[in-house]
Design a protein around this motif. Structure first.
Motif, short mmCIF file in Angstrom:
data_model
loop_
_atom_site.label_atom_id
_atom_site.label_comp_id
_atom_site.label_asym_id
_atom_site.label_seq_id
_atom_site.Cartn_x
_atom_site.Cartn_y
_atom_site.Cartn_z
N GLN A 270 0.71 -1.11 -0.04
CA GLN A 270 0.01 -0.07 0.10
C GLN A 270 0.93 1.20 -0.09
N VAL A 271 2.14 1.38 0.79
CA VAL A 271 2.56 2.46 0.81
C VAL A 271 3.64 2.71 -0.33
N LEU A 272 3.90 1.92 -0.98
CA LEU A 272 5.10 2.10 -1.98
C LEU A 272 4.33 2.45 -3.15
N THR A 273 2.97 2.05 -3.47
CA THR A 273 2.36 2.21 -4.64
C THR A 273 1.52 3.64 -4.53
N SER A 274 1.63 4.07 -3.36
CA SER A 274 0.70 5.19 -3.19
C SER A 274 1.57 6.57 -2.96
N ARG A 275 0.92 7.80 -3.13
CA ARG A 275 1.67 9.11 -3.01
C ARG A 275 0.71 9.95 -2.16
N ASN A 276 1.40 10.78 -1.25
CA ASN A 276 0.50 11.63 -0.59
C ASN A 276 0.58 13.07 -1.24
N VAL A 277 -0.27 13.94 -1.02
CA VAL A 277 -0.07 15.35 -1.47
C VAL A 277 -0.06 16.41 -0.07
N ARG A 278 1.02 16.93 -0.29
CA ARG A 278 0.98 18.12 1.16
C ARG A 278 0.08 19.11 0.81
N GLY A 279 -0.24 19.77 2.02
CA GLY A 279 -1.05 20.77 1.81
C GLY A 279 -2.11 20.88 3.23
N GLY A 280 -2.90 21.97 3.45
CA GLY A 280 -3.69 22.40 4.42
C GLY A 280 -5.25 21.72 4.35
N THR A 310 -3.57 10.30 11.45
CA THR A 310 -2.82 9.16 11.47
C THR A 310 -1.37 9.21 10.75
N GLN A 311 -1.45 10.26 10.03
CA GLN A 311 -0.04 10.33 9.03
C GLN A 311 1.16 10.33 9.92
N PRO A 312 1.37 11.12 10.96
CA PRO A 312 2.57 11.29 11.72
C PRO A 312 3.09 9.55 12.15
N LEU A 313 2.01 8.93 12.66
CA LEU A 313 2.19 7.67 13.01
C LEU A 313 2.55 6.81 11.72
N VAL A 314 2.14 6.98 10.77
CA VAL A 314 2.56 6.11 9.60
C VAL A 314 4.01 6.45 9.12
N ARG A 315 4.11 7.82 9.01
CA ARG A 315 5.45 8.45 8.64
C ARG A 315 6.49 7.83 9.64
N GLU A 316 6.47 7.76 10.77
CA GLU A 316 7.34 7.33 11.69
C GLU A 316 7.61 5.94 11.75
N HIS A 317 6.54 5.27 11.50
CA HIS A 317 6.75 3.76 11.14
C HIS A 317 7.38 3.36 9.96
N CYS A 318 7.16 3.99 8.91
CA CYS A 318 7.98 3.73 7.90
C CYS A 318 9.54 3.98 7.88
N ALA A 319 9.65 5.26 8.47
CA ALA A 319 11.03 5.60 8.67
C ALA A 319 11.99 4.62 9.54
N ARG A 320 11.16 4.22 10.56
CA ARG A 320 11.76 3.07 11.31
C ARG A 320 12.11 1.73 10.63
N LEU A 321 11.29 1.48 9.70
CA LEU A 321 11.40 0.26 8.72
C LEU A 321 12.48 0.56 7.60
N GLY A 322 12.63 1.88 7.17
CA GLY A 322 13.39 2.20 6.12
C GLY A 322 12.43 2.14 4.54
N VAL A 323 11.12 2.08 4.84
CA VAL A 323 10.20 2.03 3.73
C VAL A 323 10.12 3.40 3.37
N TYR A 325 8.64 6.84 2.07
CA TYR A 325 7.35 7.30 2.18
C TYR A 325 7.21 8.72 1.44
N THR A 326 6.32 8.56 0.43
CA THR A 326 6.45 9.46 -0.83
C THR A 326 5.26 10.53 -0.48
N GLU A 327 5.76 11.92 -0.39
CA GLU A 327 4.76 12.92 -0.33
C GLU A 327 5.29 14.10 -1.11
N THR A 328 4.49 14.72 -1.73
CA THR A 328 5.07 15.82 -2.65
C THR A 328 3.68 16.93 -2.60
N GLY A 329 3.99 18.08 -3.58
CA GLY A 329 3.32 19.14 -3.79
C GLY A 329 2.09 18.58 -4.71
#
Length: 355
Positions: A270-280, A310-323, A325-329
């Motif tokens: 799910q993580v490697l095939t998906s892209r988040n978009v930054r914004g408010g 949920t986003q901070p929890l997922v981002r931190e978990h991916c960082a711990r695993l070295g996966v 996490y793609t996010e862009t404008g």
């Protein structure tokens, strides 16, 4: 050039994401999210949001009746399309069981928003969308990357013939113009899908789709002359398709595409095939929460307002695993998606005769 790679090494995790075994990469994240209460339903949020959306739609269509006969009525096609997309987002959330606890209530909400208000088949779309969620970007299992007006791999591209070959050569530059046809295409596909639905669903969905079509046509013909009604309907559906397509386009195009036969664990799939978009908040509203695509794919039945939490929890978990996490404008997400489509069509441009 192959699809954009977002891992330095091949994915080797073979855990079954559907079963979420205790030793999988996903299980600790799932426990943490549950401990934070982020799966709890938000009936108050959805009741208020749906009420406001219905009120906005009522005001817009009242304006259509009042302005009918004046070409100024065409200005209302834009807000009608924008709030129509909001309506589609509520249908999407109902399909994922995000709104109510009961499956029947979610289905009712979905049928009202999709079939009755938009003229789109809830059952057809929900079945297709759930298959996408199970195997995102998988060339053999995800219906969103099947061969259609567009193609997503070079292997698909080289098989194209005739006018389809022309489309593929230029699909990146034609992508947004083609979205102008998506609003009408969704309605046509919805009616066509009825023959494959179970008999009981076919009767209910067909009746609601017909009620929408008759109501929409009647309202426009009551409000304005035929020529003006046609112009309004075409503009409305073009803007609706463009907006809805623009909300879904950044999510997966140009991201990893699992090879046939590969077994990725739920988290990596799910993580490697998906892209988040930054914004408010404006981005959240415009994209219907789909800008948190990674979180939505990991937890598809999570209420929309909890995805941001949920986003901070997922981002931190991916960082711990070295996966990765793609996010862009937003604009960069479009650029990445269009770049992938352009590269897919490269073999056909190279083979095209020069004048």
């Amino acid at each position: 050039m192959p699809p954009v790679s977002i891992l330095a090494a091949p994915v080797t995790d073979a855990s079954d994401g559907a079963d979420c075994p205790a030793g999988s990469d996903f299980a600790p994240l799932l426990r943490e999210v549950k401990e934070h209460g982020l799966f709890k339903r938000r009936p108050g949020y959805y009741a208020a949001a749906i009420t406001l959306n219905l009120a906005a739609l009522g005001a817009i269509w009242s304006g259509v009746l009042l302005l009918g006969g004046s070409w100024l009525v065409l200005l209302l096609a834009l807000p009608a399309a924008v709030f129509g997309a909001r309506t589609a987002f509520f249908g999407h959330d109902a399909g994922h069981q995000q709104i109510a606890r009961s499956r029947d209530r979610n289905r009712l909400i979905g049928l009202v928003h999709a079939n009755l208000l938009l003229g789109m088949s809830y059952g057809w779309w929900n079945d297709k969308h759930n298959r996408h969620h199970a195997n995102p970007n998988h060339i053999e299992k995800d219906p969103d990357v099947e061969v259609g007006a567009l193609v997503w791999t070079r292997a698909q591209a080289v098989e194209r013939q005739g006018f389809a070959r022309f489309l593929t050569r230029h699909q990146a530059r034609l992508f947004f113009p083609m979205l102008l046809l998506e609003g009408i295409a969704l309605k046509v596909s919805s009616f066509q899908s009825l023959k494959s639905r179970p008999a009981r669903e076919r009767g209910v969905e067909g009746a609601l789709l017909t009620a929408h079509l008759l109501g929409y046509v009647s309202l426009l013909l009551i409000a304005m002359p035929v020529g003006q009604a046609i112009a309004f309907a075409l503009l409305h559906h073009a803007l609706f398709g463009l907006h809805l397509g623009s909300a879904f386009a950044p999510n997966h195009k140009g991201m990893e595409m699992p090879e046939p036969g590969s077994r990725w664990g739920h988290l990596r799939r799910q993580v490697l095939t998906s892209r988040n978009v930054r914004g408010g908040l404006v981005t959240d509203w415009f994209l219907g929460g789909l800008n948190y695509q990674i979180e939505h794919h990991l937890f598809p039945n999570m209420p929309r307002p909890h995805l941001r939490l949920t986003q901070p929890l997922v981002r931190e978990h991916c960082a711990r695993l070295g996966v990765r996490y793609t996010e862009t404008g937003l604009l960069d997400s479009y650029a990445q998606a269009l770049s992938h489509m352009h590269e897919v069509g490269a073999p056909l441009r190279e083979a095209a005769p020069t004048s």
